[in-house]
Design a protein around this motif. Structure first.
Motif, mmCIF file in Angstrom:
data_model
loop_
_atom_site.group_PDB
_atom_site.id
_atom_site.type_symbol
_atom_site.label_atom_id
_atom_site.label_comp_id
_atom_site.label_asym_id
_atom_site.label_seq_id
_atom_site.Cartn_x
_atom_site.Cartn_y
_atom_site.Cartn_z
ATOM 1 N N PHE A 147 0.830 -1.203 0.000
ATOM 2 C CA PHE A 147 0.000 0.000 0.000
ATOM 3 C C PHE A 147 0.866 1.256 0.000
ATOM 4 O O PHE A 147 0.673 2.167 -0.813
ATOM 5 N N GLN A 148 1.875 1.315 0.871
ATOM 6 C CA GLN A 148 2.691 2.522 0.941
ATOM 7 C C GLN A 148 3.615 2.656 -0.265
ATOM 8 O O GLN A 148 3.878 3.774 -0.725
ATOM 9 N N VAL A 149 4.075 1.549 -0.794
ATOM 10 C CA VAL A 149 4.862 1.609 -2.032
ATOM 11 C C VAL A 149 3.991 2.123 -3.173
ATOM 12 O O VAL A 149 4.427 2.942 -3.991
ATOM 13 N N ARG A 150 2.746 1.665 -3.234
ATOM 14 C CA ARG A 150 1.831 2.153 -4.273
ATOM 15 C C ARG A 150 1.551 3.642 -4.111
ATOM 16 O O ARG A 150 1.442 4.379 -5.102
ATOM 17 N N MET A 151 1.452 4.126 -2.869
ATOM 18 C CA MET A 151 1.261 5.554 -2.648
ATOM 19 C C MET A 151 2.451 6.346 -3.185
ATOM 20 O O MET A 151 2.296 7.422 -3.775
ATOM 21 N N ASP A 194 15.052 2.105 -2.200
ATOM 22 C CA ASP A 194 15.632 1.772 -3.503
ATOM 23 C C ASP A 194 14.844 2.454 -4.618
ATOM 24 O O ASP A 194 15.420 2.964 -5.590
ATOM 25 N N LEU A 195 13.521 2.462 -4.476
ATOM 26 C CA LEU A 195 12.676 3.145 -5.456
ATOM 27 C C LEU A 195 12.946 4.644 -5.463
ATOM 28 O O LEU A 195 13.059 5.265 -6.521
ATOM 29 N N VAL A 196 13.046 5.228 -4.275
ATOM 30 C CA VAL A 196 13.330 6.660 -4.164
ATOM 31 C C VAL A 196 14.661 6.989 -4.846
ATOM 32 O O VAL A 196 14.770 7.938 -5.627
ATOM 33 N N LYS A 197 15.673 6.207 -4.544
ATOM 34 C CA LYS A 197 17.005 6.443 -5.099
ATOM 35 C C LYS A 197 17.006 6.337 -6.621
ATOM 36 O O LYS A 197 17.723 7.070 -7.306
ATOM 37 N N ASN A 198 16.177 5.462 -7.157
ATOM 38 C CA ASN A 198 16.171 5.208 -8.593
ATOM 39 C C ASN A 198 15.309 6.182 -9.384
ATOM 40 O O ASN A 198 15.418 6.243 -10.613
ATOM 41 N N THR A 199 14.485 6.963 -8.703
ATOM 42 C CA THR A 199 13.503 7.790 -9.414
ATOM 43 C C THR A 199 13.612 9.290 -9.163
ATOM 44 O O THR A 199 13.385 10.081 -10.074
ATOM 45 N N PHE A 200 13.946 9.705 -7.954
ATOM 46 C CA PHE A 200 13.880 11.121 -7.625
ATOM 47 C C PHE A 200 14.866 11.952 -8.439
ATOM 48 O O PHE A 200 14.677 13.165 -8.619
ATOM 49 N N LEU A 250 10.580 2.972 -11.962
ATOM 50 C CA LEU A 250 10.065 2.403 -10.712
ATOM 51 C C LEU A 250 10.163 0.880 -10.680
ATOM 52 O O LEU A 250 9.845 0.260 -9.673
ATOM 53 N N ASN A 251 10.600 0.307 -11.771
ATOM 54 C CA ASN A 251 10.739 -1.154 -11.840
ATOM 55 C C ASN A 251 12.097 -1.565 -11.270
ATOM 56 O O ASN A 251 13.080 -1.737 -11.991
ATOM 57 N N VAL A 252 12.142 -1.690 -9.959
ATOM 58 C CA VAL A 252 13.359 -2.093 -9.268
ATOM 59 C C VAL A 252 13.223 -3.560 -8.863
ATOM 60 O O VAL A 252 12.347 -3.901 -8.062
ATOM 61 N N PRO A 253 14.042 -4.451 -9.406
ATOM 62 C CA PRO A 253 13.892 -5.883 -9.100
ATOM 63 C C PRO A 253 14.375 -6.244 -7.697
ATOM 64 O O PRO A 253 15.569 -6.310 -7.427
#
Length: 414
Positions: A169-173, A227-233, A357-360
């Motif tokens: 849920f929080q990742v989707r947010m 990891d998502l934050v690091k890869n996208t921001f 956002l596609n971080v494996p």
């Protein structure tokens, strides 16, 4: 430089609520009795409220980014004609309104957007994900889905904050806030109109951290999140201005009780400690970090306040005093039209942007599902009304002229 002034919801000319202005070169409230009045010089490139804007400059017409694909040819012509920066004016800015739960952000942000003649972006909810472009609520499919793939939104979080699906849920947010912020930047670059967002992707981590501190998500889920934050921001441009509405926890609790939202009253998630953690993380981490990149205004919103007074404060900020060597506004100091158009291309091509956002990561159980569960979800999800084809091409939902259709929703990534 930090300035402190006072104003009041009862009388805007005297005291409203304590306001801290961080990063403003010069700050003056109403002169204190007996002290000499110091005049204000407002820079030509300051944000202006609608009463000061006067006649609008002639600009290229807005690019229909929701209906038309932005191609390499469009980009080349925009560089040649300087179409991107020609749309900009003093109000071509990104403004974010932030604050704790029940602070009054939405009403204030709407009023502020109207006063500044900017586009308002409401706070992201899971409706952004679950309600498809035809208005069909995908949560209706839950009885047909395995437990790991059933919907989970803020209502369910309030009822069961230790559920397995809290992490997803929080990742989707985060994903939905990233998507909205990209849309806001695309709107700004395509039209020249400034934007006001009710919360943004940059403060989403406040809730992940509060969840982690209260045992609602695991260390592994938190690791995936960052990891998502690091890869996208790195692909985004930070806001010009953040306005934080400060409301203490005791007032937050009173407002939650008064608005009587069934999901909030008696919530197992909204404990005193969780609310205190949100306040602490906002003030000790988020505000400290964002103020190195954006202008920051902080208001005591315990008794609410006057939007007009905030607009006056905003009009006094000189956004053009920074250069490329200053960390503040660095994202918005570009050297030429090619750089501005390159930045614009990034936000016009939303599918590629969302792919970052596609971080494996497959080492966190609550963020992984079995092949059988995924297949069950996929078959049900994409059999729902309006989900078989792109928006505008679903005959069962009333779409017509499909064979000759020339326009499509290029921002929809469902």
């Amino acid at each position: 430089m930090i300035g402190i002034a006072k104003s009041s919801s009862a009388a805007a000319s005297s005291n409203m609520s304590g306001v801290f202005r961080i990063g403003v070169r010069l700050v003056k409230g109403t002169p204190v009795a007996g002290s000499p009045a110091a005049p204000f010089v407002i820079a030509a490139r300051n944000i202006s409220g609608k009463t000061l804007r006067g006649s609008k400059l002639s600009k290229p017409k807005p690019f229909p980014y929701l209906e038309k694909q932005y191609t390499a040819w469009n980009a080349c012509m925009d560089v040649f004609r300087k179409n991107t920066t020609s749309r900009f004016d003093e109000n071509t800015k990104v403004v974010v309104v932030d604050g704790p739960i029940a602070a009054g952000k939405s009403a204030f942000a709407k009023e502020l957007a109207a006063e500044l003649e900017m586009k308002y972006f409401p706070e992201v909810t899971m409706d952004n994900w679950y309600i498809n472009p035809y208005g069909y609520d995908m949560r209706q499919l839950d009885p047909k889905l395995p437990g790991t793939m059933q919907s989970f939104d803020v209502t369910k979080f309030h009822q069961n904050p230790t559920h397995r699906n809290v992490a997803s849920f929080q990742v989707r947010m985060l994903v939905e806030r990233f998507s909205q912020y990209a849309d806001a930047l695309a709107h700004l670059f395509s039209t020249g109109e400034g934007v006001v967002l009710d919360r943004s992707v940059y403060s989403d981590f406040v809730f992940m951290e509060a969840m982690f501190r209260n045992g609602y998500v695991s260390k592994g889920a938190r690791s995936v999140y960052y990891d998502l934050v690091k890869n996208t921001f790195c692909d985004l441009m930070k806001p010009h201005l953040v306005i934080y509405l400060d409301v203490p926890v005791n007032v937050v609790k009173d407002r939650i009780k008064k608005r009587a939202n069934p999901a909030e009253v008696g919530s197992k998630a909204l404990t005193d400690q969780y609310l205190k953690d949100i306040e602490t993380i906002y003030k000790q981490q988020y505000l400290k970090d964002i103020s190195t990149h954006a202008e920051l205004l902080i208001y005591d919103w315990s008794d609410y306040g006057e939007t007009e007074v905030v607009v006056e404060d905003i009009e006094r900020i000189d956004f053009d005093r920074f250069d490329k060597d200053d960390p503040k506004m660095r994202d918005w100091v570009l050297e030429n039209e090619e750089d501005w158009t390159e930045a614009r291309c990034r936000y016009m091509n939303k599918p590629d942007l969302m792919n970052s956002l596609n971080v494996p990561r497959f080492d966190v159980p609550e963020l992984t599902v079995s092949p059988d569960d995924f297949k069950a979800w996929y078959d049900v999800w994409y059999s729902a009304p309006g989900m078989q084809f792109r928006k505008g091409y679903n005959e069962e939902c009333g779409d017509t002229g499909i064979l000759t259709k020339m326009k499509a929703d290029f921002r929809n990534t469902l």
